[in-house]
Design an enzyme around this catalytic site. Structure first.
Site, mmCIF file in Angstrom:
data_model
loop_
_atom_site.group_PDB
_atom_site.id
_atom_site.type_symbol
_atom_site.label_atom_id
_atom_site.label_comp_id
_atom_site.label_asym_id
_atom_site.label_seq_id
_atom_site.Cartn_x
_atom_site.Cartn_y
_atom_site.Cartn_z
ATOM 1 N N SER A 183 -22.732 39.514 -15.251
ATOM 2 C CA SER A 183 -22.138 39.642 -16.674
ATOM 3 C C SER A 183 -22.457 38.768 -17.716
ATOM 4 O O SER A 183 -22.794 37.502 -17.377
ATOM 5 C CB SER A 183 -20.546 39.625 -16.549
ATOM 6 O OG SER A 183 -19.577 39.896 -17.906
ATOM 7 N N TYR A 196 -12.973 35.169 -13.859
ATOM 8 C CA TYR A 196 -13.856 36.071 -13.988
ATOM 9 C C TYR A 196 -15.281 35.397 -14.252
ATOM 10 O O TYR A 196 -16.313 35.953 -13.624
ATOM 11 C CB TYR A 196 -13.590 37.193 -14.774
ATOM 12 C CG TYR A 196 -14.556 38.298 -14.720
ATOM 13 C CD1 TYR A 196 -14.396 39.048 -13.948
ATOM 14 C CD2 TYR A 196 -15.172 38.257 -16.039
ATOM 15 C CE1 TYR A 196 -15.408 40.362 -13.940
ATOM 16 C CE2 TYR A 196 -16.122 39.347 -16.180
ATOM 17 C CZ TYR A 196 -16.302 40.339 -14.904
ATOM 18 O OH TYR A 196 -17.134 41.670 -15.169
#
Length: 309
Positions: A183, A196
């Site tokens: 990501s 995350y």
């Protein structure tokens, strides 16, 4: 050297840096445009394994790899969704599918059953896509232990464990493709995302290490850093230049396999990353923090409204 001369010298060096970075970016885009799309995926094996495949980017990876003639192993936690995607893919692409229902938030014990299900399959492609995030930006101390545990196990352990299972057979055949979906939050400061962003940084470094270990053994490792894609997980429903639908994004990424070992996957995302990299980190943090605080406030307001209704 006077202060003015020193300032001019520093300015010249920074201009050279910006010019070099821009040239590097343009050459990278041109390279993938000219050389991309040449991989014959089926040559690497008759099966592809895709995790987190019932929605969004994962589902599109499964569909587009099936369109290239690969049989698909579908791995996710909801049996009904897995069955629905399997029927859809078999009908649309006339390939075989195999479903493996698994909740990747579990411990190491879940992988014994997975290994048995994969045994004997000629797996040429592994897409480590499954991920767990938070529903809205939040301070780390307010995130539950259960959510943190899930993020680490789903985002980190699934990627490491499935790679460990499948890579030996790829090495025996001296060919294989592993696509790890990281990501952009693993590349840039992302306050209020809890663990995350850190888990996605793991995927980045893990992929780099795999490339260095196995690049000369016939394996292709691709590391992908998407910004926002219009999926259920992101909460974005409309496509735009910077938020493509999964179909557009995955088609772009698959065209880069074998050409770009790491990429943001889609040229507007590459441009977004290039511009972000030019900003000093303190400014990146300030911008993201302000946006995240607004999103957090909006989400908390909606939560309170639901309680009162």
């Amino acid at each position: 050297m006077s202060l003015m001369q020193a300032t001019c010298f520093i300015g010249t060096l920074y201009s050279c840096y910006l010019s070099f970075t821009l040239i590097k970016f343009v050459l990278s885009v041109l390279k993938t445009m000219l050389l991309g799309g040449s991989i014959e995926f089926r040559r690497y094996g008759s099966w592809a394994v895709v995790t987190g495949c019932t929605d969004g980017i994962g589902k599109e990876y499964a569909r587009q790899l099936a369109a290239k003639g690969l049989n698909i192993v579908l791995m996710s936690r909801t049996k009904e969704k897995l069955e629905a995607v399997a029927v859809e893919i078999e009908k649309d692409y006339n390939v075989e599918t195999k479903i493996i229902q698994v909740d990747f938030s579990g411990g190491h014990e879940i992988y014994d059953a997975v290994l048995k299900e994969l045994d004997g399959l000629d797996i040429g492609v592994l897409v480590n896509n499954v991920g767990a995030s938070v529903s809205f930006p939040e301070y780390f101390h307010d995130i539950s232990v259960e959510v943190i545990w899930r993020q680490v196990n789903v985002n980190v352990m699934s990627c490491a464990m499935l790679t460990r299972m499948i890579i030996p057979s790829m090495l025996e055949r001296k060919k294989g493709i592993i696509i790890n979906v990281s990501s952009a939050s693993g590349q840039f400061p992302m306050p209020l995302t809890g663990a995350y962003g850190a888990t996605k940084s793991f995927v980045d470094r893990f992929s780099k290490n795999l490339h260095n270990e196995y690049n000369d053994k016939g394996l292709i490792i691709q590391n992908v850093f998407p910004f926002v894609v219009a999926t259920k997980m992101s909460g974005v429903k409309r496509e735009s230049l910077l938020t493509p639908f999964p179909e557009t994004y995955v088609a772009s990424v698959l065209g880069k396999v074998g050409v770009a070992k790491e990429c943001f996957g889609y040229w507007p995302h590459e441009l977004q990353a290039f511009i972000t990299m030019l900003l000093p980190e303190w400014l990146q943090v300030k911008i993201v923090m302000n946006v995240s605080k607004r999103l957090r406030a909006r989400a908390l307001k909606k939560r309170e409204a639901k309680k009162d209704s």
